[in-house]
Design a protein around this motif. Structure first.
Motif, PDB file in Angstrom:
ATOM      1  N   ILE A 165      41.786  43.199  41.875  1.00 34.51           N
ATOM      2  CA  ILE A 165      42.512  42.184  41.113  1.00 34.51           C
ATOM      3  C   ILE A 165      43.984  42.554  41.031  1.00 34.51           C
ATOM      4  O   ILE A 165      44.868  41.712  41.231  1.00 34.51           O
ATOM      5  N   PHE A 166      44.245  43.824  40.763  1.00 30.80           N
ATOM      6  CA  PHE A 166      45.628  44.283  40.629  1.00 30.80           C
ATOM      7  C   PHE A 166      46.354  44.232  41.965  1.00 30.80           C
ATOM      8  O   PHE A 166      47.518  43.818  42.037  1.00 30.80           O
ATOM      9  N   LEU A 182      39.920  36.447  33.728  1.00 30.72           N
ATOM     10  CA  LEU A 182      39.760  37.862  34.069  1.00 30.72           C
ATOM     11  C   LEU A 182      38.331  38.325  33.788  1.00 30.72           C
ATOM     12  O   LEU A 182      37.738  39.057  34.592  1.00 30.72           O
ATOM     13  N   ASP A 183      37.771  37.893  32.667  1.00 35.07           N
ATOM     14  CA  ASP A 183      36.380  38.230  32.354  1.00 35.07           C
ATOM     15  C   ASP A 183      35.434  37.729  33.439  1.00 35.07           C
ATOM     16  O   ASP A 183      34.561  38.462  33.908  1.00 35.07           O
ATOM     17  N   CYS A 184      35.622  36.480  33.828  1.00 29.75           N
ATOM     18  CA  CYS A 184      34.738  35.882  34.841  1.00 29.75           C
ATOM     19  C   CYS A 184      34.865  36.598  36.181  1.00 29.75           C
ATOM     20  O   CYS A 184      33.869  36.815  36.887  1.00 29.75           O
ATOM     21  N   THR A 185      36.100  36.963  36.529  1.00 30.71           N
ATOM     22  CA  THR A 185      36.335  37.650  37.806  1.00 30.71           C
ATOM     23  C   THR A 185      35.660  39.013  37.816  1.00 30.71           C
ATOM     24  O   THR A 185      35.012  39.396  38.805  1.00 30.71           O
ATOM     25  N   ILE A 186      35.788  39.740  36.704  1.00 27.57           N
ATOM     26  CA  ILE A 186      35.164  41.063  36.614  1.00 27.57           C
ATOM     27  C   ILE A 186      33.643  40.938  36.611  1.00 27.57           C
ATOM     28  O   ILE A 186      32.945  41.726  37.250  1.00 27.57           O
ATOM     29  N   CYS A 187      33.124  39.934  35.886  1.00 29.52           N
ATOM     30  CA  CYS A 187      31.670  39.721  35.833  1.00 29.52           C
ATOM     31  C   CYS A 187      31.092  39.366  37.202  1.00 29.52           C
ATOM     32  O   CYS A 187      29.898  39.579  37.460  1.00 29.52           O
ATOM     33  N   SER A 188      31.919  38.816  38.080  1.00 29.13           N
ATOM     34  CA  SER A 188      31.436  38.467  39.421  1.00 29.13           C
ATOM     35  C   SER A 188      31.319  39.687  40.322  1.00 29.13           C
ATOM     36  O   SER A 188      30.880  39.573  41.474  1.00 29.13           O
ATOM     37  N   GLY A 189      31.732  40.836  39.803  1.00 24.14           N
ATOM     38  CA  GLY A 189      31.580  42.080  40.557  1.00 24.14           C
ATOM     39  C   GLY A 189      32.829  42.544  41.280  1.00 24.14           C
ATOM     40  O   GLY A 189      32.783  43.527  42.035  1.00 24.14           O
ATOM     41  N   ASP A 227      45.472  35.129  32.518  1.00 19.77           N
ATOM     42  CA  ASP A 227      44.086  35.248  32.970  1.00 19.77           C
ATOM     43  C   ASP A 227      43.189  35.735  31.840  1.00 19.77           C
ATOM     44  O   ASP A 227      42.034  35.321  31.724  1.00 19.77           O
ATOM     45  N   ARG A 228      43.723  36.630  31.025  1.00 21.84           N
ATOM     46  CA  ARG A 228      42.954  37.116  29.877  1.00 21.84           C
ATOM     47  C   ARG A 228      42.692  35.985  28.882  1.00 21.84           C
ATOM     48  O   ARG A 228      41.575  35.793  28.413  1.00 21.84           O
TER      49      ARG A 228
END
Length: 259
Positions: A98-99, A85-92, A79-80
């Motif tokens: 996630i974990f 992972l970046d996109c998922t985190i940026c989506s809030g 994902d990294r």
């Protein structure tokens, strides 16, 4: 929160249930049937109507660590590398969700892998014996096998988090899988035990750190103390690996890591 985890779970489940994992586990299940016939399991079943634990799980003692780690070593790192992972985190979506999604996927897929492995050998046993009550073998060993796979799954997630790169995680997984092969690990522990003057009981207990050795302990249901010790070590190992993986994961920087 539940909707986020559900969406992540579906995506991670589809990712984990890939062709690579299915081929590896179908091949391992085939080896399980082969070793059951080749290791004397068939003879014991036909002559004494007994099913030897080692004849069922010998392939796992040899290749189990690599089979499991190969399914989970890139659960986080891929994902990294693909900026997912970046996109998922940026989506809030917080890292904790996630974990949690990845832990749930590991638990479900470990049960699926247990079924894939146990089903062919169980039907081979029923075919040889003509006794359909032997389907209880599937039920009897399913939970211990799931726990065994979950230890390596949690270890694979930890490796995936620490290594960050899938290539590095794969190398680590191969090395750790080799080290934790029961025969090799027991030889190492015995060597250390002789140097420090450990008792035979201490050597046996320490050897159960290796999941393959723990699995042998779980087979000894008549030895309650050994069974209990193995079950406790399974549980502690899973919780410890996942806790360390989580604590490292939430503190790691993620943005712009992908290549």
């Amino acid at each position: 929160m539940i909707m986020n985890i559900r969406s992540l779970f579906r995506r991670d489940l589809k990712k984990t249930m890939n062709l690579r994992s299915l081929v590896i586990w179908i091949a391992l299940a085939g080896m399980g049937v082969f070793f059951f016939y080749a290791s004397g399991g068939k003879t014991k079943l036909v002559d004494n109507d007994k099913i030897e634990f080692i004849s069922l799980f010998l392939p796992h003692m040899i290749f189990g660590s690599w089979a499991v780690l190969s399914s989970y070593f890139d659960l986080v790192s891929s994902d990294r590398e693909h900026n997912v992972l970046d996109c998922t985190i940026c989506s809030g979506i917080p890292k904790t969700r996630i974990f949690i999604s990845k832990v749930l996927v590991a638990a479900v897929m470990s049960l699926v892998f247990s079924l894939i492995y146990m089903t062919p050998v169980t039907f081979a046993i029923i075919r040889l014996s003509g006794n359909f009550t032997h389907i209880l073998v599937l039920i009897q060993y399913l939970l211990p096998l799931w726990g065994y796979i979950m230890v390596y799954a949690a270890m694979g997630m930890l490796i995936s988090v620490i290594a960050r790169s899938s290539k590095a995680a794969l190398i680590w997984s191969l090395a750790i899988g080799l080290l934790l092969m029961p025969r090799l690990f027991v030889m190492i522990v015995e060597g250390i035990g002789k140097v420090f003057g450990w008792t035979t009981q201490m050597i046996e207990n320490f050897s159960m750190i290796a999941p393959g050795v723990m699995m042998q302990g779980l087979s000894a249901v008549s030895d309650l103390s050994r069974f209990s010790l193995a079950a406790v070590i399974f549980g502690i190992s899973i919780i410890l690996f996942l806790t360390i993986a989580y604590l490292i994961f939430i503190k790691q920087d993620e943005y712009n890591y992908g290549e």
